[in-house]
Design an enzyme around this catalytic site. Structure first.
Site, PDB file in Angstrom:
ATOM      1  N   ARG A 190       0.845  -1.195   0.000  1.00 32.28           N
ATOM      2  CA  ARG A 190       0.000   0.000   0.000  1.00 32.28           C
ATOM      3  C   ARG A 190       0.879   1.244   0.000  1.00 32.28           C
ATOM      4  O   ARG A 190       1.531   1.549   1.004  1.00 32.28           O
ATOM      5  CB  ARG A 190      -0.934   0.024   1.213  1.00 32.28           C
ATOM      6  CG  ARG A 190      -1.751   1.322   1.303  1.00 32.28           C
ATOM      7  CD  ARG A 190      -2.966   1.220   2.196  1.00 32.28           C
ATOM      8  NE  ARG A 190      -2.658   1.128   3.613  1.00 32.28           N
ATOM      9  CZ  ARG A 190      -3.560   1.261   4.587  1.00 32.28           C
ATOM     10  NH1 ARG A 190      -4.826   1.483   4.283  1.00 32.28           N
ATOM     11  NH2 ARG A 190      -3.207   1.142   5.847  1.00 32.28           N
ATOM     12  N   ASP A 250      -3.736   3.099  14.282  1.00 24.34           N
ATOM     13  CA  ASP A 250      -2.917   3.729  13.251  1.00 24.34           C
ATOM     14  C   ASP A 250      -3.494   5.098  12.963  1.00 24.34           C
ATOM     15  O   ASP A 250      -4.340   5.604  13.706  1.00 24.34           O
ATOM     16  CB  ASP A 250      -2.800   2.845  12.007  1.00 24.34           C
ATOM     17  CG  ASP A 250      -4.128   2.664  11.269  1.00 24.34           C
ATOM     18  OD1 ASP A 250      -5.128   3.320  11.630  1.00 24.34           O
ATOM     19  OD2 ASP A 250      -4.162   1.865  10.318  1.00 24.34           O
TER      20      ASP A 250
END
Length: 546
Positions: A181, A461
């Protein structure tokens, strides 16, 4: 001007310039170390430079279009299905055939690109490891280039790791398929400059990984796979398709060698799922429910709509009507087009000190994964290797082949109103203080270079920190009243931030205290701002070390 606002504006001042090291088209603002030189070669930088030169102008236009759409939402418009692309949604078409090595994706693990994580994730037993340069990686230059080195070594099976305690980690014979990603389209990379300006971070992450590894992957019978984050519109998917198509031609790859999964983690994108898949139909593998970023985007997109204020984060689950509709629409869309419908993240980490609390947390994870499997998802995400067997068990009970691509759920048509339905629930003082605590803890760790942080037994996160600070802004902006009768205002939120800062600083070392103070000042300023900042990581990037 308040002290907090003054501190916030001070944080936005430009960083001192580094002496550039010039390449053919790019300026590298820090001379590479010997280990970094394996990645930052003149040839690789020239390739990234080509991508930057060709595709940055269109990217700037797309980001400006995002701003114009958001301005309309701020003026009262609601997002919805576009009449102009109705035929794309209504006509019959499918994505390209799925490569055999990724036909079974029932469990995927994701995490940062640190060396230990790369080894453990590839060994986790999951079918896929999504190596994350985005939300779980704090983008220091050291972290970004080291992550590229780690993936380079992992693909060649030359990676290992020895902990400070002497424990050695090495790859198993069988490992997960690697997907990468890159950072979102909105994020800059300040350590590389083109014509004096920072370059798109997405092109850096994509270009370096692809340039160095496409040949080795082919020799090992695999190919480059990417996860594309935070798209809002099919024109952004078309931009990625152009970038990838050019890269394949430039590197001598067959068309559609590179395959992608797209995260549906913005509210505008949920109305564009058919269009996004269609734009990438020759290389799309599927869509993923990026649930945490989606909740953040729901808040951000509807930030000026007082009838769409969300309750405490703990009250917003995947059984909440607007999220349930999102998940079901994604499954139906994907299976109609022959694409994977991937479930969302389980963020729990083991609670080793409390057996009962751990059992209760795992039961919640199991129920969530059973729901996903029963609804028709083809696989799901976990943040910790200990959750992989639990997730696999839930999907093994339902999937008797490789996936559920041939099955479409029997659901009522998902309407715009269902996707935008207001959410009921309490807003509590405990919920406010929990958001303050999580936001300060996470951002302080991020400023110290750690983008994946275990907080209260959840792996947090950037996405969950974004929810926390966006809710604080939303509650103060609309002047909500808590369940205990207290009105939320900026002065009281400042007190909450100060309380959290004092508690965190009490047991911290001097470097952590500096990061906690900086994080608190930044968050205070963003919460007091008249406008909700687009992304926490944009102003915070100016304060991130190298």
């Amino acid at each position: 001007m308040s002290l907090a606002t003054h501190e916030f504006e001070a944080l936005q001042s430009p960083r001192a310039e580094l002496e550039p090291v010039r390449d053919e088209t790019l300026e590298l603002l820090r001379a590479p170390t010997p280990d970094q030189q394996r990645i930052l070669t003149p040839e690789a930088l020239a390739f990234v430079g080509e991508l930057v030169e060709r595709f940055t102008p269109d990217l700037k236009r797309l980001l400006a279009e995002r701003e114009r759409r958001q301005a309309r939402y701020d003026d009262g418009e609601l997002p919805g299905f576009a009449p102009a692309t109705a035929l794309v949604r209504e006509n019959d078409w499918s994505v390209a055939a799925i490569p055999e090595e990724v036909l079974d994706r029932r469990t995927e693990i994701t995490g940062p690109v640190t060396r230990k994580m790369v080894v453990n994730a590839l060994n986790s037993g999951a079918q896929v490891y999504m190596a994350d340069f985005e939300d779980s990686t704090a983008p220091t230059w050291i972290n970004i280039v080291a992550g590229q080195v780690n993936l380079f070594d992992a693909i060649r099976r030359e990676i290992d790791f020895t902990s400070a305690e002497g424990k050695h980690y090495a790859l198993n014979d069988e490992t997960a398929v690697l997907m990468v990603r890159p950072r979102g389209l909105h994020l800059p990379e300040r350590h590389l400059r083109f014509r004096g300006r920072p370059v798109p971070a997405a092109l850096v992450d994509f270009g370096l990984y692809l340039f160095h590894n496409h040949g080795e992957l082919a020799r090992r019978g695999s190919r480059p796979y990417f996860y594309l984050p935070k798209l809002q519109h099919h024109t952004e998917a078309e931009w990625w398709n152009d970038v990838i198509s050019f890269s394949e031609r430039r590197l001598g790859l067959k068309p559609a060698t590179i395959r992608v999964t797209i995260l549906v983690e913005t509210l505008p994108a949920v109305f564009q799922m058919h269009e996004i898949l269609h734009a990438l139909r020759d290389r799309a593998l599927g869509l993923n429910c990026g649930r945490w970023d989606y909740i953040f985007s729901w808040i951000k997109t509807l930030r000026k709509h007082p009838d769409h204020v969300l309750p405490d984060r703990d009250a917003v689950s995947m059984t909440t009507p607007f999220l349930r509709a999102y998940s079901q629409l994604l499954i139906d869309t994907c299976h109609r087009r022959g694409a994977f419908a991937m479930g969302g993240m389980a963020a729990q980490v083991p609670i080793r000190e409390d057996e009962q609390a751990n059992a209760e947390a795992l039961a919640r994870v199991s129920a969530d994964k059973q729901r996903e499997a029963a609804d028709g998802h083809d696989g799901t995400w976990v943040a910790h290797p200990a959750l992989e067997p639990l997730a696999r068990e839930a999907f093994d009970a339902v999937i008797h082949g490789d996936n559920q691509l041939g099955w479409r759920p029997a659901i009522e048509p998902i309407s715009e109103a269902m996707l935008l339905a207001p959410c009921s629930g309490e807003i509590t003082e405990a919920g406010v203080r929990r958001n303050v605590d999580v936001a300060v803890r996470y951002l302080a760790a991020w400023l110290r270079g750690n983008g994946c942080v275990a907080i209260h037994h959840l792996m947090e996160d950037a996405a969950t920190a974004e929810i926390a600070r966006a809710q604080l802004w939303q509650w103060a902006h609309h002047g909500v009243t808590l369940s205990n009768g207290r009105a939320v205002d900026h002065d009281w939120l400042d007190e909450c931030f100060d309380d959290a800062r004092r508690l965190l600083c009490a047991d911290a070392n001097i470097l952590d205290i500096q990061a906690i103070n900086c994080a608190t000042a930044l968050l205070k300023g963003m919460t007091r701002s008249y406008e909700l900042g687009d992304f926490l990581t944009l102003p915070a990037y100016a304060q991130l070390g190298d």
